[in-house]
Write a protein that holds these residues in place. Sequence first.
Motif, mmCIF file in Angstrom:
data_model
loop_
_atom_site.group_PDB
_atom_site.id
_atom_site.type_symbol
_atom_site.label_atom_id
_atom_site.label_comp_id
_atom_site.label_asym_id
_atom_site.label_seq_id
_atom_site.Cartn_x
_atom_site.Cartn_y
_atom_site.Cartn_z
ATOM 1 N N LEU A 7 37.541 -46.055 -112.770
ATOM 2 C CA LEU A 7 38.103 -45.951 -114.125
ATOM 3 C C LEU A 7 38.146 -47.311 -114.800
ATOM 4 N N LEU A 106 40.000 -35.763 -123.455
ATOM 5 C CA LEU A 106 39.190 -36.261 -122.342
ATOM 6 C C LEU A 106 39.998 -36.421 -121.056
ATOM 7 N N GLU A 108 42.264 -34.650 -119.662
ATOM 8 C CA GLU A 108 42.427 -33.447 -118.841
ATOM 9 C C GLU A 108 41.352 -33.363 -117.756
ATOM 10 N N LEU A 109 40.097 -33.565 -118.179
ATOM 11 C CA LEU A 109 39.008 -33.432 -117.220
ATOM 12 C C LEU A 109 39.022 -34.581 -116.206
ATOM 13 N N THR A 110 39.379 -35.765 -116.674
ATOM 14 C CA THR A 110 39.470 -36.894 -115.743
ATOM 15 C C THR A 110 40.507 -36.605 -114.660
ATOM 16 N N LEU A 111 41.668 -36.089 -115.089
ATOM 17 C CA LEU A 111 42.744 -35.824 -114.123
ATOM 18 C C LEU A 111 42.401 -34.680 -113.187
ATOM 19 N N ALA A 112 41.481 -33.802 -113.620
ATOM 20 C CA ALA A 112 41.080 -32.701 -112.746
ATOM 21 C C ALA A 112 40.189 -33.203 -111.614
ATOM 22 N N HIS A 113 39.675 -34.410 -111.770
ATOM 23 C CA HIS A 113 38.878 -34.992 -110.696
ATOM 24 C C HIS A 113 39.793 -35.749 -109.730
ATOM 25 N N SER A 114 39.151 -36.421 -108.801
ATOM 26 C CA SER A 114 39.912 -36.955 -107.673
ATOM 27 C C SER A 114 40.562 -38.303 -108.000
ATOM 28 N N VAL A 115 41.474 -38.303 -108.967
ATOM 29 C CA VAL A 115 42.231 -39.512 -109.303
ATOM 30 C C VAL A 115 43.711 -39.169 -109.385
ATOM 31 N N THR A 116 44.550 -40.178 -109.241
ATOM 32 C CA THR A 116 45.969 -39.961 -109.505
ATOM 33 C C THR A 116 46.275 -40.503 -110.894
ATOM 34 N N ARG A 117 47.356 -40.030 -111.444
ATOM 35 C CA ARG A 117 47.725 -40.486 -112.789
ATOM 36 C C ARG A 117 48.101 -41.958 -112.780
ATOM 37 N N THR B 73 44.763 -36.501 -104.488
ATOM 38 C CA THR B 73 43.360 -36.592 -104.885
ATOM 39 C C THR B 73 42.417 -35.814 -103.960
ATOM 40 N N ARG B 76 41.857 -32.285 -105.130
ATOM 41 C CA ARG B 76 41.040 -32.115 -106.340
ATOM 42 C C ARG B 76 39.572 -32.440 -106.092
ATOM 43 N N HIS B 100 29.851 -41.015 -113.724
ATOM 44 C CA HIS B 100 31.257 -41.426 -113.680
ATOM 45 C C HIS B 100 32.075 -40.466 -112.819
ATOM 46 N N PHE B 101 31.923 -39.160 -113.081
ATOM 47 C CA PHE B 101 32.704 -38.204 -112.299
ATOM 48 C C PHE B 101 32.262 -38.195 -110.835
ATOM 49 N N ILE B 104 34.076 -40.794 -109.022
ATOM 50 C CA ILE B 104 35.457 -40.438 -108.698
ATOM 51 C C ILE B 104 35.502 -39.381 -107.597
ATOM 52 N N SER B 105 34.762 -38.304 -107.825
ATOM 53 C CA SER B 105 34.917 -37.123 -106.967
ATOM 54 C C SER B 105 33.781 -36.945 -105.972
#
Lengths: 266, 330
Positions: A7, A106, A108-117, B73, B76, B100-101, B104-105
Amino acid sequence: MPRPLPLFTKALTDSWRSTLAWALGLTAAIMLYLPLYPSIGGSSQMQQMIDALPPGMTKALNYDQIATGPGYTQATLFGLIGFLLMSMAAVGWGAAAVGGDEESGLLELTLAHSVTRVQVVLERALAILVRTAILAALVFVLVLVLNGPAQLGIDVGHLFGAVLLFAALALLSGTAALFAGALTGRKVYGVAVGAAVAVLGYVFNAVGRQSTNVEWLLNLSPYHWAYGNSPVANGADWGAVTGLLCISAALIALGALALQRRDVGV
Amino acid sequence: MTQAIVVEGLRKKFGQREVLHGLDFAVEPGTVFGVIGPNGAGKTTTMRCLLDIIRPSAGSISVLGEDPRRAGTELRRRIGYLPGELHLENRTTGRRVLEHFAAISGPVDQRHVNDLADRLELDLDRQTRKLSKGNKQKLGLLQAFMHKPELLILDEPTSGLDPLVQQVFHAMVREAVDGGATVFLSSHVLSEVQQAADAVAILRDGDIVTVSTVEALRTAAVRQLRFNSTGTEAHDVGALLARVPGVANVAVRELPADGHAAGTVEATATLSGHIQPLIQELARLNLTDLVLEEPDLEEAVLKLYSGGDAPSNAPHSLGASKQPEGAHRA
């Protein structure tokens, strides 16, 4: 393969246009103001003109000190045009980092991936820090380059301290914007809070310097904490550097906490 | 094997307004579970709760055996999500969005990405702001499928896709399920879900009206029946139809002689339930034409929807339909 700080790298690379634009703005401001010092700030004519101005006005604009090279640089660049540009840049980045990202849908989709807030807030705050540092480094180099030709006579150590305060002050507005954006999910609140920190800080300083009756306002002004002792002339107040950076760190932490605890995108 | 999703007593309040009133459902692993409901029924809210984007006011959620609120994480990474309103950055390309995704994932198999892009006929190197709605949706699907997640949560996945691409999407869903994945998808149109889903939950105003298989919905749904027969009196045809369970709205008439064989009777009716008893009765007749329409699941579901709010809608629609009629007559 997972890359480290995805990020952060994205925030940094995505904003190269805006970083470049602010760098150009700062460069233009420095190139316009500082070379004029020998003919404006240092001239006796100018001093007479300033003496003729109402003292309240010269104090508000910090023009009481522009007869010296460091004072001139402090008043025009660090105290006014540079402060303005740098604060706008930092507030814009801060407000966009979480609040703007959420508002545009944007996040929402980022948080749906494997990251923490928390990771989202911290990495993006780090990107703001780095961008601010890049601009501050540019200012440092440019002032240093012009120091001789423009007869500014600035001590390099003092300049370094002043640039540090310059960056820390902008960072405070930026992190305030980040925090408000993370708390509310709205870019406009981020901009409002960030701008309020910068503008009120400036106004409290300008008014507080007018008389002893309103001197207490200076205590509320981050601008005054940073610039109260004219760091370009006298060197940085390291307590102020530490204090400003600590408040920024606290605002980032609060932003992370706020985002962690609420619904996103509603 | 544990269930892929278990939701118990899920409630969600936004301020004073409760939008989910205690949902209970479970999704078996390796199946496709569809949620249907009109806009505002709570589909998106439910999905966002599964991903911990918003937090339930009450109730418990288990996704792939874990609580999404605490799992963090790693959970998800095992989920692919397509949001109902897909927003993409403007100044970038599809490829960079996916990279990018993936960062992350990931890990993500690049060949798999290219393969999916080919099948969806999506140009990854185009600027995202120049993509049509359908092409953006393809990109959204790609980022959900690319890391081969165990669970796919897809909010209105076929929205904006043309029929050919919908077929590709259905194939992708089948392949994911064949590979052991579970798919949870939503739509406001049943026909989009019925092709893919094993089970269907119907959501209305924050409540699950029914959870059922598509097969069961199909049985419950009403079919239109029309046939022509010769050699039997209209009256007797009517009596014969009346004996069949599930047949209603019977209309029988003798067709005029011109163009038809003498004594041709045309019958129309509706059928709900099984078709076998009807076929057995019809076998007694000398049919010259028979149409038994595909059951209109849409109708079946709409009936369930309209259960609660009919009174509030009725006066409005009545007033609206009467006025032009009157004007026409005058």
